[in-house]
Design an enzyme around this catalytic site. Structure first.
Site, PDB file in Angstrom:
ATOM      1  CB  SER A 109      -1.155  -0.205   0.929  1.00 55.05           C
ATOM      2  OG  SER A 109      -1.824   0.813   0.768  1.00 55.05           O
ATOM      3  CD  GLU A 207      -2.710  -2.288  -4.284  1.00 59.63           C
ATOM      4  OE1 GLU A 207      -3.031  -2.344  -4.034  1.00 59.63           O
ATOM      5  OE2 GLU A 207      -1.970  -1.267  -3.736  1.00 59.63           O
ATOM      6  CG  HIS A 277      -5.445  -2.271  -0.300  1.00 62.99           C
ATOM      7  ND1 HIS A 277      -4.387  -1.618  -1.260  1.00 62.99           N
ATOM      8  CD2 HIS A 277      -4.984  -1.802   0.465  1.00 62.99           C
ATOM      9  CE1 HIS A 277      -4.125  -0.909  -0.539  1.00 62.99           C
ATOM     10  NE2 HIS A 277      -4.262  -0.406   0.616  1.00 62.99           N
TER      11      HIS A 277
END
Length: 308
Positions: A109, A207, A277
């Site tokens: 992330s 992502e 995620h």
């Protein structure tokens, strides 16, 4: 690229919060999981600090990472969670120290910025994988997510095949190269900095979470105009969690936002990977050598650790 040493039972790992502070109870559960693997855990000084949406000051957060890389007794560094603000302290890390003391570094992330920075500055393989508070500490964490940590103990290749999730082939081909990438927002934010992501000859995976198609479109276009897709050997489109448009009648679809900037590229492109995620989440070694084949519907990743 440098491979860090594999972990073994009894080893000490450090826990850091390079971005936002973690949820305390979930972090405790995550730490308990590491201990169940036979590891000892040291928590960084700033992990529970709160400075707005940050876990302490930039100097405190960077200090925890530098201290753990400098400590010969600490064999790995695991991020508690992501959030916001990692990039703020990227220029405070001691990259010569990291290069001279290679060890496991694990997170994803917002942590993408550090994966990119460490890769560019040191050549150390790091790991894009589930974190302690935001993933492992949840009550509904999947066993497959937990199993990702096993790649830190045994040097073995990772195979992502159609058997894990159905993979959609966007463009046919087979290539080999280093794996690079992570969160789209953070990759885009690296452009124009000394830590700008280098995709030349590499397999790029991306992502994101909770970004509407207009935002995905903007960042994909930014990477396209910067030549990052043209430079890449192949592209893996991974999980884009909750990235559907809120007002569908006035929006491109998520698929259109992702694929239109890739139109005309004559290189292998696949989508559908459970990386990001998502639950379960498959961890991957960033910087490791990889082979991507649309014909075999598979990505093979070499081991990210070595045995001393």
């Amino acid at each position: 690229m440098m491979k860090p040493s594999a972990l073994k039972k009894g080893d000490i790992v450090g826990v850091v919060s390079p971005a936002s502070p973690p949820k305390e109870q979930q972090l405790k559960k995550g730490i308990a999981y590491l201990e169940s693997l036979g590891l000892q855990v040291q928590v960084g000084k700033s992990v529970y600090e709160k400075n707005g949406y940050l876990a302490g000051t930039d100097e405190q957060r960077a200090g925890d990472i530098n201290a753990f890389f400098a400590n010969p007794n600490v064999k790995g560094i695991i991020c508690a969670c992501g959030g916001y603000g990692t990039a703020r302290m990227a220029d405070l890390l001691d990259y010569e120290l990291i290069k001279d003391n290679p060890k496991i570094f694990w997170g994803y992330s917002d942590i993408t910025f550090l994966h990119t920075a460490i890769s560019q500055k040191t050549g150390l393989i790091t790991f894009h994988g589930p974190m302690l508070s935001s993933d492992i500490g949840k009550d509904d964490v999947k066993e497959q997510t937990k199993q990702s940590f096993q790649q830190l103990f045994t040097p073995q290749p990772t195979y992502y095949t159609d058997q894990i999730t159905p993979l959609q082939i966007i463009e046919q081909g087979e290539v080999s190269g280093q794996l690079i990438g992570g969160n789209l927002t953070l990759l885009a934010s690296s452009l124009g900095t000394e830590f700008e992501v280098d995709t030349k000859g590499k397999i790029l995976f991306i992502e994101d979470i909770e970004e509407e198609p207009y935002s995905i479109d903007r960042m994909m276009t930014q990477l396209k105009l910067a030549g990052k897709f043209e430079d890449a050997a192949g592209i893996m489109l991974c999980d884009f969690h909750k990235c559907e448009p809120l007002k569908k009648e006035n929006s491109l679809s998520l698929e259109e936002a992702l694929l239109q900037p890739l139109k005309g590229l004559k290189k292998p492109i696949m989508k559908g990977f459970l990386i990001g995620h998502c639950s379960p989440q498959i961890a991957v070694p960033v910087g490791a050598y990889a082979t991507m084949s649309t014909y075999e519907r598979m990505v093979e990743l070499e081991a990210g650790v070595k045995v001393d």
